[in-house]
Design an enzyme around this catalytic site. Structure first.
Site, PDB file in Angstrom:
ATOM      1  N   THR A 150      -1.864  18.352   0.340  1.00 31.92           N
ATOM      2  CA  THR A 150      -2.737  19.236   1.176  1.00 31.92           C
ATOM      3  C   THR A 150      -1.731  20.907   0.892  1.00 31.92           C
ATOM      4  O   THR A 150      -2.089  21.169  -0.300  1.00 31.92           O
ATOM      5  CB  THR A 150      -1.623  19.184   2.415  1.00 31.92           C
ATOM      6  OG1 THR A 150      -0.325  19.334   2.327  1.00 31.92           O
ATOM      7  CG2 THR A 150      -2.246  17.938   3.147  1.00 31.92           C
ATOM      8  N   GLU A 174       4.787   9.523  -0.778  1.00 39.35           N
ATOM      9  CA  GLU A 174       4.298  10.460   0.562  1.00 39.35           C
ATOM     10  C   GLU A 174       4.692  10.473   1.253  1.00 39.35           C
ATOM     11  O   GLU A 174       5.465   9.286   2.205  1.00 39.35           O
ATOM     12  CB  GLU A 174       2.987   9.096   0.120  1.00 39.35           C
ATOM     13  CG  GLU A 174       2.030   9.505   1.988  1.00 39.35           C
ATOM     14  CD  GLU A 174       1.305  10.494   1.872  1.00 39.35           C
ATOM     15  OE1 GLU A 174       0.875  11.097   1.182  1.00 39.35           O
ATOM     16  OE2 GLU A 174       1.393  11.136   3.046  1.00 39.35           O
ATOM     17  N   HIS A 184     -11.252  13.339  -7.054  1.00 38.84           N
ATOM     18  CA  HIS A 184     -10.017  11.973  -7.610  1.00 38.84           C
ATOM     19  C   HIS A 184     -10.153  11.649  -9.710  1.00 38.84           C
ATOM     20  O   HIS A 184      -9.330  11.712  -9.940  1.00 38.84           O
ATOM     21  CB  HIS A 184     -10.283  10.504  -7.219  1.00 38.84           C
ATOM     22  CG  HIS A 184      -9.744  10.699  -5.774  1.00 38.84           C
ATOM     23  ND1 HIS A 184     -10.159  10.746  -4.412  1.00 38.84           N
ATOM     24  CD2 HIS A 184      -8.738  11.710  -5.448  1.00 38.84           C
ATOM     25  CE1 HIS A 184     -10.092  11.108  -3.849  1.00 38.84           C
ATOM     26  NE2 HIS A 184      -8.958  11.619  -4.340  1.00 38.84           N
ATOM     27  N   ASP A 237       9.521  12.835   1.288  1.00 37.31           N
ATOM     28  CA  ASP A 237       9.189  14.309   1.665  1.00 37.31           C
ATOM     29  C   ASP A 237       9.417  14.606  -0.411  1.00 37.31           C
ATOM     30  O   ASP A 237       9.638  14.466  -1.437  1.00 37.31           O
ATOM     31  CB  ASP A 237       9.729  15.102   1.705  1.00 37.31           C
ATOM     32  CG  ASP A 237       9.801  16.858   1.792  1.00 37.31           C
ATOM     33  OD1 ASP A 237       9.600  17.356   2.656  1.00 37.31           O
ATOM     34  OD2 ASP A 237       8.137  16.758   0.538  1.00 37.31           O
ATOM     35  N   GLY A 238       8.236  14.713  -1.127  1.00 32.26           N
ATOM     36  CA  GLY A 238       7.771  15.116  -2.893  1.00 32.26           C
ATOM     37  C   GLY A 238       9.124  15.775  -3.104  1.00 32.26           C
ATOM     38  O   GLY A 238       9.161  15.510  -4.348  1.00 32.26           O
ATOM     39  N   ASP A 292      -1.535  15.580  -5.182  1.00 30.42           N
ATOM     40  CA  ASP A 292      -2.514  15.951  -4.746  1.00 30.42           C
ATOM     41  C   ASP A 292      -2.069  15.585  -3.088  1.00 30.42           C
ATOM     42  O   ASP A 292      -1.949  15.119  -2.415  1.00 30.42           O
ATOM     43  CB  ASP A 292      -2.844  14.423  -4.691  1.00 30.42           C
ATOM     44  CG  ASP A 292      -3.868  13.693  -3.911  1.00 30.42           C
ATOM     45  OD1 ASP A 292      -4.057  12.852  -3.551  1.00 30.42           O
ATOM     46  OD2 ASP A 292      -5.024  14.817  -3.419  1.00 30.42           O
ATOM     47  N   PRO A 345       3.691  20.502   5.895  1.00 37.09           N
ATOM     48  CA  PRO A 345       4.857  19.924   4.388  1.00 37.09           C
ATOM     49  C   PRO A 345       4.005  19.553   2.974  1.00 37.09           C
ATOM     50  O   PRO A 345       4.798  19.844   2.836  1.00 37.09           O
ATOM     51  CB  PRO A 345       4.539  18.612   5.390  1.00 37.09           C
ATOM     52  CG  PRO A 345       2.850  18.691   5.853  1.00 37.09           C
ATOM     53  CD  PRO A 345       2.506  19.742   7.440  1.00 37.09           C
ATOM     54  N   ASP A 369      -4.662   9.314   0.507  1.00 33.81           N
ATOM     55  CA  ASP A 369      -5.945   8.055   0.975  1.00 33.81           C
ATOM     56  C   ASP A 369      -6.204   7.614   0.246  1.00 33.81           C
ATOM     57  O   ASP A 369      -7.277   6.114   0.484  1.00 33.81           O
ATOM     58  CB  ASP A 369      -7.264   9.351   0.681  1.00 33.81           C
ATOM     59  CG  ASP A 369      -6.691  10.467  -0.266  1.00 33.81           C
ATOM     60  OD1 ASP A 369      -6.896  11.416  -0.010  1.00 33.81           O
ATOM     61  OD2 ASP A 369      -7.163   9.845  -1.687  1.00 33.81           O
ATOM     62  N   GLN A 392       1.792  16.340  10.685  1.00 34.42           N
ATOM     63  CA  GLN A 392       0.223  16.885  10.694  1.00 34.42           C
ATOM     64  C   GLN A 392      -0.629  16.657  11.870  1.00 34.42           C
ATOM     65  O   GLN A 392      -0.370  15.217  12.412  1.00 34.42           O
ATOM     66  CB  GLN A 392       0.561  17.082   9.017  1.00 34.42           C
ATOM     67  CG  GLN A 392      -0.621  15.529   9.140  1.00 34.42           C
ATOM     68  CD  GLN A 392      -0.281  15.451   7.055  1.00 34.42           C
ATOM     69  OE1 GLN A 392      -0.023  16.368   6.247  1.00 34.42           O
ATOM     70  NE2 GLN A 392       0.273  14.467   6.428  1.00 34.42           N
TER      71      GLN A 392
HETATM   72  N1  SAM Z   1      -6.817  16.253  -1.702  1.00 35.32           N
HETATM   73  C1  SAM Z   1      -6.983  16.699  -0.897  1.00 35.32           C
HETATM   74  C2  SAM Z   1      -7.296  18.540  -1.369  1.00 35.32           C
HETATM   75  O1  SAM Z   1      -6.869  18.626  -2.753  1.00 35.32           O
HETATM   76  O2  SAM Z   1      -6.728  18.810  -0.213  1.00 35.32           O
HETATM   77  C3  SAM Z   1      -5.308  16.294  -1.001  1.00 35.32           C
HETATM   78  C4  SAM Z   1      -5.652  15.110  -0.690  1.00 35.32           C
HETATM   79  S1  SAM Z   1      -3.861  14.042   0.224  1.00 35.32           S
HETATM   80  C5  SAM Z   1      -4.664  13.566   1.975  1.00 35.32           C
HETATM   81  C6  SAM Z   1      -3.099  15.157   0.448  1.00 35.32           C
HETATM   82  C7  SAM Z   1      -0.907  14.524   0.504  1.00 35.32           C
HETATM   83  O3  SAM Z   1      -0.426  15.093   0.859  1.00 35.32           O
HETATM   84  C8  SAM Z   1      -1.233  13.652   2.674  1.00 35.32           C
HETATM   85  O4  SAM Z   1      -1.602  12.138   2.736  1.00 35.32           O
HETATM   86  C9  SAM Z   1      -0.415  13.954   3.255  1.00 35.32           C
HETATM   87  O5  SAM Z   1       0.275  13.903   3.796  1.00 35.32           O
HETATM   88  C10 SAM Z   1       0.604  14.566   1.009  1.00 35.32           C
HETATM   89  N2  SAM Z   1       1.464  15.481   1.516  1.00 35.32           N
HETATM   90  C11 SAM Z   1       1.613  17.033   2.330  1.00 35.32           C
HETATM   91  N3  SAM Z   1       2.721  17.650   2.401  1.00 35.32           N
HETATM   92  C12 SAM Z   1       3.501  16.074   1.066  1.00 35.32           C
HETATM   93  C13 SAM Z   1       5.524  16.221   1.076  1.00 35.32           C
HETATM   94  N4  SAM Z   1       6.334  17.585   1.483  1.00 35.32           N
HETATM   95  N5  SAM Z   1       5.495  15.250   0.539  1.00 35.32           N
HETATM   96  C14 SAM Z   1       4.180  14.191  -0.011  1.00 35.32           C
HETATM   97  N6  SAM Z   1       3.516  14.516   0.629  1.00 35.32           N
HETATM   98  C15 SAM Z   1       2.904  15.180   1.226  1.00 35.32           C
END
Ligand code: SAM
Length: 284
Positions: free
Chosen positions: A160, A108, A64, A140-141, A158, A165, A88, A33
């Protein structure tokens, strides 16, 4: 996206919030990303992924605290917690405040988000990544929850938004994986967007969770930089008692946990499950 010293959020095609970038601290295409971290006079240090504001120093506590303390204090004795995403570190920080927690696994996808947030947003994780209870997995989650043989008391996604992703973290395959690794009396919560602007995402999540869990619903909270109104958090469990825990019990658990908060209170917790009519209509 970023141009000159203006950051224009591109989540919505015809409307969005704009930030003056007083200083760009870091910007890269991570391979997963586009990541940018910048300073803004109003919000402090801000992190965005793929054109969408993820978190700011000034208002991160709202999100949070609501994503963590509502499920954790509803459950009351969560020992094993799973976080999906959360790079984060804010969710991890809040989960580790609960004395009942023995282990937290965080999955993550992007190591650079973790590394750059530790460097430029240190108060988000506040040392949580060095906590011996924390087990950080870079994966990947959706794969993790479908291959995992462990069970967790509370699972928090939590992620994106459902793009890039993060898209797979809103699919039935992901939710089936969640079902596989959630304890029978456990609860799953997930960020599910700003319901006024992303109503269809609320409907879609409800339709995908309902066949898998006895209770699929939402709770809400107002996060200033997730623009467009209240944010909805998905809630899924087979344990119908959790949402109905009394205010008195929540208050007693909150006091016993001795956790300091700036947004969450037991009354806000209970009130957060009261949904506006348009959201109720969206999940009929
Ligand atoms: N608080 C934010 C919101 O509500 O939009 C989300 C914050 S957090 C930074 C989102 C995290 O999801 C990022 O660190 C991103 O890299 C992670 N992420 C995105 N797709 C993912 C996946 N398929 N597996 C694991 N983590 C993922």
């Amino acid at each position: 996206m970023a141009n000159d010293n203006q950051y224009l959020e591109t989540l919505y095609p015809s409307w969005g919030q704009q930030f003056v970038m007083d200083k760009v601290l870091f910007e890269v295409n991570t391979g997963h990303q586009h990541l940018v971290i910048f300073d803004n006079a109003q919000w402090g240090t801000v992190m965005a992924l793929d054109g969408v504001i993820q978190t700011t120093e000034k208002d991160e506590f709202v999100y949070h605290e609501m994503m963590v303390h509502v499920p954790m204090l509803s459950h009351g004795e969560a020992k094993k917690v799973l976080i999906i995403g959360g790079g984060d570190g804010g969710i991890l920080r809040e989960v580790l405040k609960h004395p009942s927690v023995q282990t937290v696994t965080q999955v993550e996808i992007d190591q650079q988000v973790i590394d750059m947030c530790i460097k430029y947003l240190p108060n988000h994780s506040a040392g949580a990544y060095n906590n011996p209870k924390a087990n950080i997995v870079i994966a990947d989650g959706v794969d993790f929850v479908n291959e995992c043989t462990e069970k967790f008391d509370v699972i928090i996604s939590d992620s994106t938004d459902p793009m890039g992703p993060g898209e797979v973290l809103f699919t039935s395959r992901f939710y089936q994986g969640i079902k596989n690794c959630l304890e029978d009396d456990g609860v799953f919560v997930a960020q599910n967007g700003v319901s006024f602007m992303q109503t269809s995402e609320v409907t879609t999540t409800f339709k995908r969770l309902s066949p898998l869990f006895t209770e699929a619903s939402f709770y809400c909270g107002a996060v200033p930089t997730y623009v467009g109104g209240i944010m909805t958090f998905a809630w899924a469990t087979d344990n119908l008692a959790l949402k109905n825990v009394s205010l008195e019990t929540i208050e007693a658990r909150f006091e016993a946990a001795n956790i300091s908060t700036r947004f969450y209170t037991p009354a806000v917790h209970k009130g957060s499950f009261a949904l506006p009519h348009y959201v109720m209509e969206a999940i009929k």
